[in-house]
Design a protein around this motif. Structure first.
Motif, mmCIF file in Angstrom:
data_model
loop_
_atom_site.group_PDB
_atom_site.id
_atom_site.type_symbol
_atom_site.label_atom_id
_atom_site.label_comp_id
_atom_site.label_asym_id
_atom_site.label_seq_id
_atom_site.Cartn_x
_atom_site.Cartn_y
_atom_site.Cartn_z
ATOM 1 N N ASP A 55 0.642 -1.292 -0.240
ATOM 2 C CA ASP A 55 -0.413 0.031 -0.009
ATOM 3 C C ASP A 55 0.883 1.151 -0.118
ATOM 4 O O ASP A 55 0.744 2.447 -0.783
ATOM 5 N N LEU A 56 2.532 1.654 0.437
ATOM 6 C CA LEU A 56 2.891 2.506 0.431
ATOM 7 C C LEU A 56 2.990 3.036 -0.415
ATOM 8 O O LEU A 56 3.309 3.840 -1.170
ATOM 9 N N ILE A 57 4.153 1.898 -1.430
ATOM 10 C CA ILE A 57 4.152 1.926 -2.438
ATOM 11 C C ILE A 57 3.263 1.496 -3.636
ATOM 12 O O ILE A 57 3.900 2.931 -4.329
ATOM 13 N N PHE A 58 2.117 1.721 -3.228
ATOM 14 C CA PHE A 58 1.453 1.877 -4.361
ATOM 15 C C PHE A 58 0.848 4.220 -4.022
ATOM 16 O O PHE A 58 1.177 4.927 -5.280
ATOM 17 N N ARG A 59 0.958 3.978 -3.050
ATOM 18 C CA ARG A 59 1.227 5.824 -2.900
ATOM 19 C C ARG A 59 1.848 6.498 -2.970
ATOM 20 O O ARG A 59 1.645 7.942 -4.015
ATOM 21 N N GLU A 60 3.161 5.979 -3.093
ATOM 22 C CA GLU A 60 4.503 6.854 -3.690
ATOM 23 C C GLU A 60 4.842 6.559 -5.275
ATOM 24 O O GLU A 60 5.407 6.523 -5.427
ATOM 25 N N THR A 61 4.423 5.227 -5.849
ATOM 26 C CA THR A 61 3.990 5.309 -7.517
ATOM 27 C C THR A 61 3.596 6.513 -8.160
ATOM 28 O O THR A 61 2.139 6.629 -8.395
#
Length: 88
Positions: A55-61
């Motif tokens: 979820d973190l990587i999704f938000r930062e991509t």
């Protein structure tokens, strides 16, 4: 010989930012960005497992434009406008 299909160029922006605001700023320059993926499957499936890192990587991509006819000046322009959009 393998060749790229030039579909997306995802990058990770490790700072607090609103994707919607970043997209609006980039669109003001005539540059369209997207998320790396449209949505996370585990949220649609009601999966209760911990996918906090995903979820973190999704938000930062952020997915930058890339296409076969893109030249070096196009790349420089996208990078320049992205830097300006992230700085404020």
């Amino acid at each position: 010989m393998e060749k790229s299909i030039f579909f997306r160029f995802p990058i990770r922006v490790k700072r607090d930012h609103s994707f919607d605001l970043l997209r609006e700023r980039m669109e003001n320059y005539g540059i369209h960005i997207r998320k790396g993926v449209d949505r996370m499957l585990h949220s649609d499936l009601g999966n209760v497992n911990d996918y906090s890192k995903a979820d973190l990587i999704f938000r930062e991509t952020v997915s930058l434009p890339i296409y076969p006819s893109m030249n070096l000046s196009d790349v420089v322009r996208v990078v320049d406008k992205l830097k300006k959009s992230l700085s404020g």
